[in-house]
Design a protein around this motif. Sequence first.
Motif, PDB file in Angstrom:
ATOM      1  N   UNK A  85       0.723  -1.167  -0.552  1.00  0.00           N
ATOM      2  CA  UNK A  85       0.164   0.057  -0.339  1.00  0.00           C
ATOM      3  C   UNK A  85       1.092   1.191  -0.092  1.00  0.00           C
ATOM      4  N   UNK A  86       0.623   2.003  -0.952  1.00  0.00           N
ATOM      5  CA  UNK A  86       1.326   3.190  -0.940  1.00  0.00           C
ATOM      6  C   UNK A  86       1.089   4.353  -0.402  1.00  0.00           C
ATOM      7  N   UNK A  87       0.458   4.720   0.214  1.00  0.00           N
ATOM      8  CA  UNK A  87      -0.331   5.935   0.313  1.00  0.00           C
ATOM      9  C   UNK A  87      -1.695   6.087   1.507  1.00  0.00           C
ATOM     10  N   UNK A  88      -1.919   7.147   1.493  1.00  0.00           N
ATOM     11  CA  UNK A  88      -2.864   6.817   2.734  1.00  0.00           C
ATOM     12  C   UNK A  88      -4.206   6.483   2.345  1.00  0.00           C
ATOM     13  N   UNK A  89      -4.179   6.811   1.051  1.00  0.00           N
ATOM     14  CA  UNK A  89      -6.059   6.837  -0.161  1.00  0.00           C
ATOM     15  C   UNK A  89      -5.791   5.492  -0.554  1.00  0.00           C
ATOM     16  N   UNK A  90      -4.915   4.704  -0.732  1.00  0.00           N
ATOM     17  CA  UNK A  90      -4.840   3.149  -1.034  1.00  0.00           C
ATOM     18  C   UNK A  90      -5.238   2.603   0.360  1.00  0.00           C
ATOM     19  N   UNK A  91      -4.941   2.659   1.263  1.00  0.00           N
ATOM     20  CA  UNK A  91      -4.942   2.290   2.396  1.00  0.00           C
ATOM     21  C   UNK A  91      -6.721   1.820   2.823  1.00  0.00           C
ATOM     22  N   UNK A  92      -6.826   3.685   2.488  1.00  0.00           N
ATOM     23  CA  UNK A  92      -8.465   4.069   2.527  1.00  0.00           C
ATOM     24  C   UNK A  92      -9.434   3.270   1.399  1.00  0.00           C
ATOM     25  N   UNK A  93      -8.642   2.982   0.462  1.00  0.00           N
ATOM     26  CA  UNK A  93      -9.945   1.987  -0.799  1.00  0.00           C
ATOM     27  C   UNK A  93      -9.339   0.759  -0.742  1.00  0.00           C
ATOM     28  N   UNK A  94      -8.755   0.302   0.027  1.00  0.00           N
ATOM     29  CA  UNK A  94      -8.451  -1.442   0.358  1.00  0.00           C
ATOM     30  C   UNK A  94      -9.072  -1.860   0.980  1.00  0.00           C
ATOM     31  N   UNK A  95      -9.711  -0.350   2.882  1.00  0.00           N
ATOM     32  CA  UNK A  95     -10.846  -1.437   3.930  1.00  0.00           C
ATOM     33  C   UNK A  95     -11.742  -0.831   3.266  1.00  0.00           C
ATOM     34  N   UNK A  96     -12.201  -0.014   1.990  1.00  0.00           N
ATOM     35  CA  UNK A  96     -13.458   0.496   1.749  1.00  0.00           C
ATOM     36  C   UNK A  96     -13.898  -1.605   0.657  1.00  0.00           C
ATOM     37  N   UNK A  97     -13.090  -1.783  -0.158  1.00  0.00           N
ATOM     38  CA  UNK A  97     -13.528  -2.576  -0.586  1.00  0.00           C
ATOM     39  C   UNK A  97     -13.832  -4.070   0.323  1.00  0.00           C
ATOM     40  N   UNK A  98     -12.876  -4.240   0.914  1.00  0.00           N
ATOM     41  CA  UNK A  98     -12.629  -4.897   2.147  1.00  0.00           C
ATOM     42  C   UNK A  98     -14.434  -4.737   2.863  1.00  0.00           C
ATOM     43  N   UNK A  99     -14.505  -3.742   3.139  1.00  0.00           N
ATOM     44  CA  UNK A  99     -15.850  -3.789   4.237  1.00  0.00           C
ATOM     45  C   UNK A  99     -16.634  -3.858   2.940  1.00  0.00           C
ATOM     46  N   UNK A 100     -16.961  -3.467   2.173  1.00  0.00           N
ATOM     47  CA  UNK A 100     -18.089  -3.739   0.933  1.00  0.00           C
ATOM     48  C   UNK A 100     -18.414  -5.363   0.411  1.00  0.00           C
ATOM     49  N   UNK A 101     -17.145  -6.344   1.089  1.00  0.00           N
ATOM     50  CA  UNK A 101     -16.511  -7.438   1.053  1.00  0.00           C
ATOM     51  C   UNK A 101     -17.392  -8.192   2.371  1.00  0.00           C
ATOM     52  N   UNK A 102     -17.195  -7.844   3.106  1.00  0.00           N
ATOM     53  CA  UNK A 102     -17.597  -8.326   4.704  1.00  0.00           C
ATOM     54  C   UNK A 102     -19.463  -8.558   4.992  1.00  0.00           C
ATOM     55  N   UNK A 103     -19.543  -9.784   5.449  1.00  0.00           N
ATOM     56  CA  UNK A 103     -20.049 -10.425   6.093  1.00  0.00           C
ATOM     57  C   UNK A 103     -20.714 -10.959   7.417  1.00  0.00           C
ATOM     58  N   UNK A 104     -21.393 -10.022   8.042  1.00  0.00           N
ATOM     59  CA  UNK A 104     -21.849 -10.496   9.820  1.00  0.00           C
ATOM     60  C   UNK A 104     -22.065 -11.610   9.744  1.00  0.00           C
ATOM     61  N   UNK A 105     -21.278 -12.406  10.891  1.00  0.00           N
ATOM     62  CA  UNK A 105     -20.828 -12.161  11.824  1.00  0.00           C
ATOM     63  C   UNK A 105     -19.205 -12.424  10.994  1.00  0.00           C
ATOM     64  N   UNK A 106     -18.592 -11.529  11.602  1.00  0.00           N
ATOM     65  CA  UNK A 106     -16.911 -11.660  10.859  1.00  0.00           C
ATOM     66  C   UNK A 106     -16.430 -10.749  12.381  1.00  0.00           C
TER      67      UNK A 106
END
Length: 134
Positions: A3-24
């Motif tokens: 991950x090469x920037x804060x923006x990339x970290x946020x984007x990775x997290x956003x994608x991960x969050x959209x894919x998560x199903x509870x409970x997790x």
Amino acid sequence: MLINSETEMLEFGKKLGAELDAPAVLELLGDVGAGKTTLVRGIAQGLGIEEAVTSPSFTISKEYQGTKYRLVHYDFYRLGDPGIMSENLAESISDKNTITIIEWGNSIQDVLPENHKIIEIKYIDENTRELIEK
């Protein structure tokens, strides 16, 4: 993964969050300043949370309601003995509508489910982090 920037970290997290199903349950490993809370902010965005996400270092936990799931973010950095917070964490983990994220979870390993996801964030330099999924 690099991950090469804060923006990339946020984007990775956003994608991960959209894919998560509870409970997790997600445990984040990394030194102070590695980007754990930045990753959580991205995950929250992916869960549809509009509220500003901040580190729970001093409050131990913070809760946010997303469009589909609740996010509970724990930080056990300041607790050598989690005490009653272990019970609180166990309740969060067992809630079928909750995504639980833990930072500094060494003291509560016995509460975490065996199949929880672990992401280690390694500081490479000022802008670069390596994410290792375990």
